[in-house]
Design an enzyme around this catalytic site. Structure first.
Site, PDB file in Angstrom:
ATOM      1  N   ASN A 223       6.584 -13.325 -10.760  1.00 29.42           N
ATOM      2  CA  ASN A 223       5.206 -12.959 -11.117  1.00 29.42           C
ATOM      3  C   ASN A 223       5.223 -12.136 -12.409  1.00 29.42           C
ATOM      4  O   ASN A 223       6.283 -11.870 -12.969  1.00 29.42           O
ATOM      5  CB  ASN A 223       4.531 -12.212  -9.965  1.00 29.42           C
ATOM      6  CG  ASN A 223       5.265 -10.939  -9.609  1.00 29.42           C
ATOM      7  OD1 ASN A 223       5.359 -10.016 -10.421  1.00 29.42           O
ATOM      8  ND2 ASN A 223       5.816 -10.887  -8.408  1.00 29.42           N
ATOM      9  N   PRO A 320       8.319 -10.920   4.415  1.00 28.28           N
ATOM     10  CA  PRO A 320       7.708  -9.835   5.195  1.00 28.28           C
ATOM     11  C   PRO A 320       6.839  -8.949   4.301  1.00 28.28           C
ATOM     12  O   PRO A 320       7.098  -8.851   3.101  1.00 28.28           O
ATOM     13  CB  PRO A 320       8.919  -9.054   5.715  1.00 28.28           C
ATOM     14  CG  PRO A 320      10.048  -9.430   4.812  1.00 28.28           C
ATOM     15  CD  PRO A 320       9.760 -10.800   4.291  1.00 28.28           C
ATOM     16  N   ASP A 321       5.812  -8.354   4.883  1.00 22.67           N
ATOM     17  CA  ASP A 321       5.018  -7.350   4.163  1.00 22.67           C
ATOM     18  C   ASP A 321       5.790  -6.028   4.307  1.00 22.67           C
ATOM     19  O   ASP A 321       5.776  -5.397   5.361  1.00 22.67           O
ATOM     20  CB  ASP A 321       3.622  -7.256   4.794  1.00 22.67           C
ATOM     21  CG  ASP A 321       2.765  -6.164   4.154  1.00 22.67           C
ATOM     22  OD1 ASP A 321       3.300  -5.377   3.338  1.00 22.67           O
ATOM     23  OD2 ASP A 321       1.570  -6.089   4.482  1.00 22.67           O
ATOM     24  N   PHE A 342       0.134  -0.101  -3.942  1.00 27.69           N
ATOM     25  CA  PHE A 342      -0.641  -0.517  -5.106  1.00 27.69           C
ATOM     26  C   PHE A 342      -1.396  -1.785  -4.733  1.00 27.69           C
ATOM     27  O   PHE A 342      -0.875  -2.626  -4.009  1.00 27.69           O
ATOM     28  CB  PHE A 342       0.292  -0.808  -6.298  1.00 27.69           C
ATOM     29  CG  PHE A 342       0.592   0.418  -7.114  1.00 27.69           C
ATOM     30  CD1 PHE A 342       1.363   1.443  -6.580  1.00 27.69           C
ATOM     31  CD2 PHE A 342       0.094   0.556  -8.402  1.00 27.69           C
ATOM     32  CE1 PHE A 342       1.634   2.586  -7.315  1.00 27.69           C
ATOM     33  CE2 PHE A 342       0.358   1.691  -9.150  1.00 27.69           C
ATOM     34  CZ  PHE A 342       1.132   2.704  -8.607  1.00 27.69           C
ATOM     35  N   LYS A 356      -6.629  -2.889   2.545  1.00 25.98           N
ATOM     36  CA  LYS A 356      -5.156  -2.810   2.604  1.00 25.98           C
ATOM     37  C   LYS A 356      -4.694  -1.444   3.110  1.00 25.98           C
ATOM     38  O   LYS A 356      -3.686  -1.348   3.808  1.00 25.98           O
ATOM     39  CB  LYS A 356      -4.550  -3.093   1.219  1.00 25.98           C
ATOM     40  CG  LYS A 356      -4.622  -4.557   0.849  1.00 25.98           C
ATOM     41  CD  LYS A 356      -4.116  -4.856  -0.550  1.00 25.98           C
ATOM     42  CE  LYS A 356      -4.391  -6.325  -0.892  1.00 25.98           C
ATOM     43  NZ  LYS A 356      -4.020  -6.675  -2.256  1.00 25.98           N
ATOM     44  N   LYS A 360      -2.344  -1.827   6.266  1.00 25.38           N
ATOM     45  CA  LYS A 360      -0.927  -1.467   6.097  1.00 25.38           C
ATOM     46  C   LYS A 360      -0.627  -0.066   6.639  1.00 25.38           C
ATOM     47  O   LYS A 360       0.511   0.383   6.572  1.00 25.38           O
ATOM     48  CB  LYS A 360      -0.551  -1.578   4.607  1.00 25.38           C
ATOM     49  CG  LYS A 360      -0.588  -3.014   4.074  1.00 25.38           C
ATOM     50  CD  LYS A 360      -0.332  -3.065   2.571  1.00 25.38           C
ATOM     51  CE  LYS A 360      -0.675  -4.427   1.971  1.00 25.38           C
ATOM     52  NZ  LYS A 360       0.474  -5.325   1.846  1.00 25.38           N
TER      53      LYS A 360
HETATM   54  N1  CTP Z   1       3.729  -5.437  -0.700  1.00 27.70           N
HETATM   55  C1  CTP Z   1       4.770  -5.406   0.183  1.00 27.70           C
HETATM   56  N2  CTP Z   1       5.312  -6.570   0.639  1.00 27.70           N
HETATM   57  C2  CTP Z   1       4.816  -7.757   0.254  1.00 27.70           C
HETATM   58  C3  CTP Z   1       3.731  -7.788  -0.638  1.00 27.70           C
HETATM   59  C4  CTP Z   1       3.199  -6.614  -1.102  1.00 27.70           C
HETATM   60  O1  CTP Z   1       5.238  -4.326   0.533  1.00 27.70           O
HETATM   61  N3  CTP Z   1       5.357  -8.866   0.705  1.00 27.70           N
HETATM   62  C5  CTP Z   1       3.161  -4.155  -1.166  1.00 27.70           C
HETATM   63  C6  CTP Z   1       3.106  -4.005  -2.666  1.00 27.70           C
HETATM   64  O2  CTP Z   1       4.249  -3.349  -3.170  1.00 27.70           O
HETATM   65  C7  CTP Z   1       1.852  -3.168  -2.852  1.00 27.70           C
HETATM   66  C8  CTP Z   1       0.999  -3.487  -1.667  1.00 27.70           C
HETATM   67  O3  CTP Z   1       1.863  -4.081  -0.715  1.00 27.70           O
HETATM   68  O4  CTP Z   1       2.143  -1.778  -2.819  1.00 27.70           O
HETATM   69  C9  CTP Z   1      -0.138  -4.420  -1.922  1.00 27.70           C
HETATM   70  O5  CTP Z   1       0.360  -5.561  -2.555  1.00 27.70           O
HETATM   71  P1  CTP Z   1      -0.605  -6.825  -2.791  1.00 27.70           P
HETATM   72  O6  CTP Z   1       0.202  -7.964  -3.328  1.00 27.70           O
HETATM   73  O7  CTP Z   1      -1.801  -6.399  -3.545  1.00 27.70           O
HETATM   74  O8  CTP Z   1      -1.032  -7.081  -1.300  1.00 27.70           O
HETATM   75  P2  CTP Z   1      -0.828  -8.227  -0.297  1.00 27.70           P
HETATM   76  O9  CTP Z   1      -0.712  -7.576   1.022  1.00 27.70           O
HETATM   77  O10 CTP Z   1       0.258  -9.141  -0.708  1.00 27.70           O
HETATM   78  O11 CTP Z   1      -2.229  -8.931  -0.387  1.00 27.70           O
HETATM   79  P3  CTP Z   1      -2.806 -10.104  -1.331  1.00 27.70           P
HETATM   80  O12 CTP Z   1      -1.636 -10.681  -2.072  1.00 27.70           O
HETATM   81  O13 CTP Z   1      -3.450 -11.011  -0.374  1.00 27.70           O
HETATM   82  O14 CTP Z   1      -3.819  -9.424  -2.210  1.00 27.70           O
END
Ligand code: CTP
Length: 420
Positions: A223, A320-321, A342, A356, A360
């Site tokens: 990205n 994983p998130d 962020f 979020k 989260k």
């Molecule tokens: N993040 C994470 N793990 C992922 C994706 C994101 O820990 N697989 C964290 C990022 O580091 C950031 C936050 O989650 O601090 C939000 O990231 P973002 O990409 O905006 O959120 P997503 O949950 O991926 O939501 P979306 O892509 O649907 O906006």
């Protein structure tokens, strides 16, 4: 009154703005690097008075410094005109910080013994401002037990700060420690002396950059994240005394000095690094743009055009998130670091950030609109909104380094009442 005077504490985003810095130049070949140092101090907003030893004037002309600073260079304590025009006590009293670069073995020895036989040593003894030494000398002189003892005495007894020396090829043709720290690193050390140490002793884990999810050994899904915001946060936290672990995805940014950096390639490696570092930290700040998906079956050989057909399909697995995982685990444990995420969005920025924050289970979301030309990916500036359960606050457009400090201002407030 005795002892070092109370340190002037500046805004850590611009700690050298309008401060009076005395740069003491000792008589070593690295004296020429003091010209660059003075230039950097002035560029950062400081007013600089240069004081040179007699020997230093053999390496660089006082006029060079005079031209750079716009002030008379102070070289001779016993010159009738210089002492009456400049005056070592006035110089010492006016200083907010004294930086000696290069601090030769001889200067260090005289300072440790309290000898004041020239302008530089007199100013150092007479000032109540903090003194920062940047030693520079031959490796054997540096490693000599007397030099080491002198430095220890200056640090332990007088609270003197030291930056460097660096390791490398020396002008005397020896290789080893003894090289003057890089001017930019001396400036950062000076910034640190004048910044609040409101994160002193706190462990901060900061993630930065993109992740690269491999398709094959030469291709990946990635990205647009440059890592600049996360790196700026790491540098800003270190300036305020934090013990920083920066977990960095692949970026083109220079390796930060004085931080613990863990380089990772993909989301799962970032997850493993977080697993080792997050739970001992006071705060985890997730500035990384972590890929939500990865190729399900990366090839261990380069995929050939002829083998994959004209309209290939890439099957993806979910990553994983990581932040969500930390939030859930913290809720389960009932204890853990402050969690900051962020949210890079293209529309309804605060709305999504708030969602979020809840989903989260984190304490603070830093939201920004990445469609704005001067905010978000790859640019040096940012404009963000801090979103918490209690409300929002806007941080106006500024350099990412400034935005980093404004985010940390809030992190400092949030971790203050916590046990760790
Ligand atoms: N993040 C994470 N793990 C992922 C994706 C994101 O820990 N697989 C964290 C990022 O580091 C950031 C936050 O989650 O601090 C939000 O990231 P973002 O990409 O905006 O959120 P997503 O949950 O991926 O939501 P979306 O892509 O649907 O906006």
């Amino acid at each position: 009154m005795s002892g070092p005077r109370e340190r002037k504490v500046q805004d850590p985003a611009a700690p050298l703005k309008d401060v009076e810095i005395v740069v003491g130049v000792g008589g070593g070949i690295a004296a020429y690097k003091a010209c660059e140092l003075v230039r950097l101090f002035i560029k950062a907003g400081a007013k600089v008075q240069v004081v040179m030893t007699r020997r230093a004037t053999k390496f660089v002309g006082p006029l060079t410094f005079q031209a750079l600073t716009g002030r008379k260079t102070f070289t001779d304590l016993f010159s009738l005109t210089q002492e009456s025009e400049i005056g070592h006590i006035q110089v010492a009293d006016r200083a907010d910080l004294v930086v000696v670069a290069p601090a030769t073995a001889n200067v260090c020895a005289r300072l440790a013994a309290g000898i004041t036989d020239d302008a530089l040593t007199s100013v150092c003894l007479a000032t109540r401002a903090p003194v920062l030494l940047a030693p520079s000398m031959n490796v054997n002189m540096w490693q000599h037990p007397i030099t080491q003892a002198n430095l220890r005495r200056l640090v332990d007894v007088a609270g003197t700060f030291v930056v460097g020396p660096g390791d490398g090829f020396l002008a005397c043709r020896w290789t080893g420690p003894g090289r003057l720290a890089e001017p930019a690193d001396i400036v950062e050390a000076a910034c640190r002396v004048l910044s609040p140490q409101d994160l002193a002793g706190k462990r901060l884990v900061i993630t930065a950059g993109p992740t690269h999810e491999a398709l094959d050994p030469v291709r990946y899904l990635g990205n647009r994240s440059s890592g600049k915001m996360g790196y700026a946060l790491a540098a800003a936290a270190a300036r305020r005394g934090a013990l920083v672990t920066l977990i960095a995805g692949p970026t083109a940014l220079p390796e930060p000095v004085g931080l613990d950096v863990v380089h990772v390639e993909d989301a799962r490696a970032m997850e493993a690094a977080l697993g080792s570092h997050a739970w001992g930290a006071s705060a985890v700040i997730m500035a990384a743009a972590i890929a939500d998906f990865r190729p399900a079956a990366p090839s261990d050989k380069k995929l050939k055009r002829t083998e994959i057909g004209l309209q290939p399909t890439i099957v993806l697995d979910s990553n994983p998130d990581l932040l969500g995982g930390l939030g859930a685990e913290r809720a389960r444990r009932g204890d853990g670091p402050l969690l900051v995420g962020f949210a890079a969005e293209t529309h309804d920025v605060v709305g999504y950030a708030r969602a979020k924050l809840t989903a989260k289970q984190v304490d603070l979301m830093v939201a920004n609109d990445v469609t704005e030309p001067d905010a978000g990916f790859a640019v040096d500036t940012n404009r963000v909104v801090l979103v918490e359960a209690s409300g929002t606050r806007e941080i106006p457009l500024a350099d990412k380094a400034v935005v980093a400090h404004r985010i940390l201002d809030r992190v400092v407030e949030l971790i203050a009442p916590r046990a760790r």
